[in-house]
Structure formats: structure tokens, C-alpha cells
Scaffold this active site. Sequence first.
Site, PDB file in Angstrom:
ATOM      1  CB  SER A 183      29.963 -23.392 -13.717  1.00  0.00           C
ATOM      2  OG  SER A 183      29.842 -24.035 -14.965  1.00  0.00           O
ATOM      3  CG  HIS A 215      41.825 -43.109   9.348  1.00  0.00           C
ATOM      4  ND1 HIS A 215      43.019 -43.685   8.983  1.00  0.00           N
ATOM      5  CD2 HIS A 215      41.763 -43.202  10.704  1.00  0.00           C
ATOM      6  CE1 HIS A 215      43.651 -44.137  10.050  1.00  0.00           C
ATOM      7  NE2 HIS A 215      42.913 -43.851  11.118  1.00  0.00           N
ATOM      8  CD  GLU A 246      38.583 -25.671  -6.792  1.00  0.00           C
ATOM      9  OE1 GLU A 246      38.737 -26.590  -7.595  1.00  0.00           O
ATOM     10  OE2 GLU A 246      37.752 -24.758  -6.961  1.00  0.00           O
ATOM     11  CE  LYS A 292      30.397 -26.928  -9.997  1.00  0.00           C
ATOM     12  NZ  LYS A 292      31.119 -27.905 -10.750  1.00  0.00           N
TER      13      LYS A 292
END
Length: 463
Positions: A282, A161, A295, A288
Site C-alpha cells: 500500500s 455457511h 482479487e 499492508k
Amino acid sequence: MTDKTRNTMWGGRFAAGPDAIMEAINASIGFDQRLAPQDIQGSRAHAAMLAATGIISDSDAEAIGEGLLTVLSEIETGAFPFRVELEDIHMNVEARLKELIGEPAGRLHTGRSRNDQVATDFRLWVRDQCDAVTEGLTALIRALLGQAEAGADWVMPGFTHLQTAQPVTWGHHMMAYVEMFGRDVSRFRDARARMNEGPLGAAALAGTSFPIDREMTAKALGFDRPAANSLDAVSDRDFALEFLGAASICAMHLSRLAEELVIWSSAQFRFVTISDRFSTGSSIMPQKKNPDAAELLRAKLGRILGANVALFTVMKGLPLAYSKDMQEDKEQVFDAADTLMLGLAAMEGMVRDLTANRANLEAAAASGFSTATDLADWLVRALGLPFRDAHHVTGALVKRAEEKGCDLPDLTLDEMRDAHADITDAVYEVLGVHNSVASRTSYGGTAPEQVRVQIARWKEKLT
Ligand code: ARG
């Protein structure tokens, strides 16, 4: 440009050429030119068989075979003049052959049809892809084995979980993916073995009256045997669906691993560092470093599963035998195969470059009461409590630690004894994460010794 007063392909039966829109919806040459090498391979095998059975002369077969090699080299060098009015790769190759060698070219299509021709070409193409994907998967498995070997005894939290459950080892977690990708390899191998029957010679749908030798062409093309039913041979696309099914499962595995990499590389987890080579920055936030490759891999399953659903939908209502609907099979499979190959290569690179932050993994493993099960098991083993009672006592100790704002090993013996009077000092031994993982020696368990057994088994398997 199409000559509207004449039909380029079916001159005999047709008085007029097709409408431009008809040509646009009908033509597949824009994408099926990828099948050119397989088409030429299939045609060469067919021509050789026609000569061997005396259906055409040896000299015609020779001219056809040579001419086809010229066509292939024209295609490879980009010199081939693809013509949309010739619909597809099969007609383009044959028309060019006619230009090159003249009359004998017209004898090539004896005893076959584009229906068995395309079924043959496409099978050969998908079969090659099964081999390429298997290779890509094997490289990824090797990269995961490298990670597992380096960190066979590094401790990290295991989750259920996405809540801390029990400590596991980094090697164990990596090896879980080795199992998944290993099953993918076996799925592609199974699919390959099943699809390896030759449709050539099924002709349009009913076979042919020419004395062809289907064993000969099947063998020449590396098939195990000719497909046994001509109707099935030209209308079957199971091989493409099996490829897409195996690809979908494999892409789902890639997506799960990608998701873990996204989570693990976040500032909140800091379990891993993805290399600069597989990250992006970024344009506005200088701090970043984004896991874009992971992704994208997470998202790629969408395309592959989409292709799978699309082809199922194309096939589901088709009466036997061939229908033009089936021309819609290729783009889906091409795109899925390209996507999967790129995804496997990207994941392999990312895993190879990945740095696991051992100290952070261990610190996280020790928090969140991850050894509560070890404590309960100790109460069963050392004090003879029934497991349900041990569970209850442990729950009380977790609550106590939570109130105190500490982890289980930080509770004093007196505090422990408030929960059960018989607890002794020995309990602290099982509360450490290293002891916890080392104790899980059951087959397939997370103990480093078990993980090393599995690594050795896989390395042996790959040699
Ligand atoms: N381009 C066609 C396809 O991909 C080849 C087979 C065409 N056969 C036919 N009878 N129209 O399916």
C-alpha cells in the site's frame, strides 16, 4: 485514405466509396488480424484442393501457396500494410497476394465465400485456444497436487455457511479444486471434439457448383469431417459459445479459489501466506500486503461471463444464414481467451508459491466445536443412542462449553455426565481433530489415506 470516387472492393456494382463512418463501423481488420495465420492456412488448403480437383492450374496454385507464405511472413515481421478500407483480414490478405503474384490471386476465391472462410478461420483459432487452455489447466492442477501432497494430513476447519463445520485436511481442500479444474479440462476437450468439423466449401450459404473436395480441405486443416449442412456451417457459432461457456465455468472456479485466498490471507484468518511475487503493498499503510492478484482473478469472471452473454445476445435472433452481426463474435472470444489464459497462469503461480500456515490451520480446526458431530456419532456408536437424541445431548454439551468459554475436549468427565450419565473417558478420543479426520475414511472423504488415494489417481491420470 479511401478514394471516394471509387469503391476499392466492390467496384463493379458500386459507383461511390463508403462514408468514413460506414468504414469505421464495418471494418473488422483492427481485431480480426489475429486470424491471419488461420486465414492463410485455410487459403493454402483451399488452393491446393482447387488444383487437385482441376478447378485451377497447378502453377496458379503453386504461386498462390508461395505468395501466401510471403504474406504470412510479412504479417509476422510487422511489415504487412493493413488497410482499413479493405474491411477485414480476408480481403487484406487477398489484396496483398494480388500485389505480390498478380492474376492467379484472383482465382483463389473460386468456390468459396468470406462466410465459410471466416467460419473456418475462427473455428481453427478457437480450437487452438481449447488446447492452450487445457495446457494451462493441467499446469494449475499440478500445482494444486503439489500443495495437496505436502499437506495431505494437515488439519484445517471445513466450513459450511463460512461457519466452522467439521475438521478437514488441507490436502482434501486442495483436491476439491483439482476435481473442479479437471471437469474444466473435460469440458474444453468435449467442446473441441464437437467443433472439429470443417465449414470450408459451404461457400456463401448454399454450397457451390464447382467440383470441390471438402473432405480434402477438412483433412488438410485437421478437421474430423466437413460440416454436413452448408447453411449451418456458415451460420453456426455454437463452438464459440461452448468455448465461452466452458471458460465462464472455469473462471467461476478460479474466482472461488481466489476468494478463499483473499479470506485465508487476511490477518483474521492467517491460514496462508501469499508470496511477495503475487502481492502488492500500500502506498500509505506500510504494514499492508494485499492479495491483488487473487482479487483480480475473482473479478475476471465478470469479463468472461460478459463475453458469453454478449455473444448469446448477438446470436439469438439471427435468421439463417450469415448476418454481419456475427462479426461481433471475435472481440468477445479474443478477450475472454486472453483473460482466461492470464488468469490460469496467475493462479498457477500463486498456488505454487503459497505457504499454508499449518499451526494456524490446526488451531482453527480445533476451535468452534468442530468435533461436535464426532461426539454425536460416538454417542450413537458407543451408547446406542438414536442419532436425534445424540444430537440433542451434544447440543447441551456445546452450550455448556460455550458458557464455560472452552472447547469440547476441555469439559470434564463429570460435566459430560451431566448431559448423559453413561458417557465414559473413551469419548475424548473422538474429540481430537486428528482422530476426527482420520475417521472419515469413506470413499472421497477427508481422511489422509483417502486424500492420498485421490492424489495418486490424479497423478496417474496426468502421466
Ligand atoms: N469480417 C466478416 C466477419 O467477421 C467476414 C465475413 C463477411 N461476409 C460478408 N458476407 N460480409 O464476419
